[in-house]
Design a protein around this motif. Structure first.
Motif, short mmCIF file in Angstrom:
data_model
loop_
_atom_site.label_atom_id
_atom_site.label_comp_id
_atom_site.label_asym_id
_atom_site.label_seq_id
_atom_site.Cartn_x
_atom_site.Cartn_y
_atom_site.Cartn_z
N LEU A 218 47.78 -2.66 69.22
CA LEU A 218 47.53 -4.08 67.85
C LEU A 218 46.53 -2.80 66.80
O LEU A 218 45.29 -2.92 66.72
N ARG A 219 47.60 -2.76 65.66
CA ARG A 219 46.72 -1.89 64.45
C ARG A 219 47.21 -2.88 63.36
O ARG A 219 48.36 -2.07 62.85
N PRO A 220 46.36 -3.29 62.90
CA PRO A 220 46.81 -4.50 61.21
C PRO A 220 46.65 -3.08 60.47
O PRO A 220 45.09 -2.73 60.81
N GLY B 172 53.31 5.83 67.37
CA GLY B 172 52.63 5.03 66.99
C GLY B 172 51.13 5.50 66.47
O GLY B 172 50.53 5.33 65.40
N ASP B 173 51.33 6.86 67.03
CA ASP B 173 50.19 7.45 66.94
C ASP B 173 50.25 7.68 64.75
O ASP B 173 49.38 7.41 64.47
N ILE B 174 51.54 8.30 65.07
CA ILE B 174 51.56 9.14 63.53
C ILE B 174 51.57 7.82 62.94
O ILE B 174 50.83 7.84 61.53
N SER C 32 50.73 5.25 62.41
CA SER C 32 49.53 3.95 62.35
C SER C 32 48.31 4.76 61.16
O SER C 32 47.86 3.95 60.00
N ASP C 33 48.18 6.40 61.29
CA ASP C 33 47.52 6.98 60.67
C ASP C 33 48.19 6.42 59.55
O ASP C 33 46.73 6.29 58.00
N CYS C 34 49.61 6.64 59.02
CA CYS C 34 49.59 6.70 57.72
C CYS C 34 49.99 4.87 57.65
O CYS C 34 49.50 5.18 55.34
MG MG Z 1 45.55 8.29 66.16
#
Ligand code: MG
Ligand code: IPM
Length: 368
Positions: free
Chosen positions: A106-108, A248-250, A252-254
């Motif tokens: 979960l990345r808010p 999701g990695d990409i 979420s940084d964005c």
């Molecule tokens: Mg990352």
């Protein structure tokens, strides 16, 4: 009842610096809110490699499986760039995720009003932003086989495999729908069904789960490239974004950068319920080990402190105390507290890592 247990793995770079402030916050909840945690500490990443020659010792892995929640700082650094792939600091983190089966990350991405001017986007696009990215964390191209670098016809070939079973997609989708029900009731699922079979299956399974159990949640689908574009064009259209491990990695940084600084973004990685009913869980800031500012007392501890707030909420059923901690952070930001990453062009003197901890503790005291 025994105190809930926490394993702190501060890791590398600024990890230990920001974790020092989290430890003070944990202490505050013990002293002032009668919420005492049994805290143990161990090594991960480069720090573990330096001590044991591996980025995560088996004993540490066993401890992580045994506690109620793991708090992780950050791993990696230039010192470890030339290590063999199998012992790179990141492998320690990936082993924790995989062996604890932490499939729902979960990345808010929330924009604090006081920081709306810090985003690289126009203020009106991000003021009030509140997105939750649910990233599948234990499968996909990060773990798929076959993988490796092989020789074929006298030429090196690099191989990784994107692989998803329907069970893996289903459990990630359920996590996203459940969260959406407690928020804005909308899920946007992102894949590349236009070019990848795994994306076609992803879309089908998400639709099936939706129809079977979550038809009352609004569901849409987007190709991940369009999703990246929409995130910077009109981010407020999203509530929960569901996506795979790599996208999701990409994404979420964005999404994190929309809010002004990577130093602000927490995350929770959750797995199946343990015998005590709590989910397997690890909490960590989205930012990395930031070797460029390590040892300078410049790091922003807020992402790591907000990760502990997520632990209060998702592992320990202490939503009101999580709200209290988040409100304290909102308050100090509104009052103008800024670490170096949050300094605007107007300048000023930034707070050090521990000074930011000081003002957050003072705001917590004031909340009583
Ligand atoms: Mg990352
Ligand atoms: C993240 C990080 C990790 C990942 C690295 C450190 C292995 O970028 O948590 O987003 O790629 O998942």
């Amino acid at each position: 009842m025994a105190n809930p247990s926490l394993l702190i793995l501060a890791g590398d770079g600024i990890g230990p610096e920001v974790m020092d402030e989290v430890k003070r916050i944990i202490g505050w909840f013990g002293d002032k809110r009668d919420l005492t945690f049994d805290v143990s500490e161990d090594l991960v990443g480069g720090a573990a490699y330096d001590a044991h020659g591996v980025p995560l010792h088996d004993d540490t892995m066993a401890k992580a499986q045994d506690v109620d929640a793991v708090l992780l700082g950050a791993v990696g650094g230039p010192k470890y760039d030339d290590l063999d792939f199998s012992v790179k600091p990141e492998r320690g983190l990936l082993r924790l995720r995989k062996e604890m089966d932490l499939f729902a990350n979960l990345r808010p991405a929330q924009c604090f009003d006081a920081l709306a001017d810090f985003s690289s986007l126009k203020k009106e696009l991000i003021a009030g932003l509140d997105i939750m990215i649910v990233r599948e964390l234990t499968s996909g191209v990060y773990f798929g086989e076959p993988r490796g670098i092989h020789i074929e016809n006298n030429m090196r070939v690099g191989i990784n495999t994107q692989r998803y079973t329907e069970a893996e997609i289903e459990r990630a989708a359920r996590a996203a729908f459940e969260l959406a029900k407690k928020r804005g009731n909308k899920v946007c699922s992102m894949e590349k069904a236009n070019v990848m079979e795994s994306g076609i299956l992803w879309r089908d399974v998400v639709n099936e789960v939706h129809q079977a159990d979550y038809a009352d949640v609004e569901l849409s689908h987007m190709y991940a490239d369009n999703g990246a574009m929409q995130l910077v064009r009109a981010p407020k259209q999203f509530d929960v974004i569901l996506t795979d491990n790599l996208f999701g990695d990409i994404l979420s940084d964005c999404a994190a950068m929309l809010t002004g600084s990577l130093g602000m973004l927490p995350s929770a990685s959750l797995g199946l319920p343990m015998a005590n009913g709590r989910p397997k869980a690890m909490y960590e800031p989205v930012h990395g080990s930031a070797p460029d500012i390590t040892g300078q007392a410049k790091a922003n501890p807020i992402a790591c402190i907000l990760s502990f707030a997520m632990a209060l909420r998702y592992s320990f059923d202490q939503g009101a105390e999580a709200d209290r901690l988040e409100a304290a952070i909102e308050k100090v930001l509104a009052d103008g507290a800024r670490t170096a990453d949050l300094m605007g062009p107007e300048g000023g003197t930034p707070l050090s890592t521990s000074e930011m901890g000081d003002v957050i503790l003072a705001a917590l005291d004031a909340s009583l």
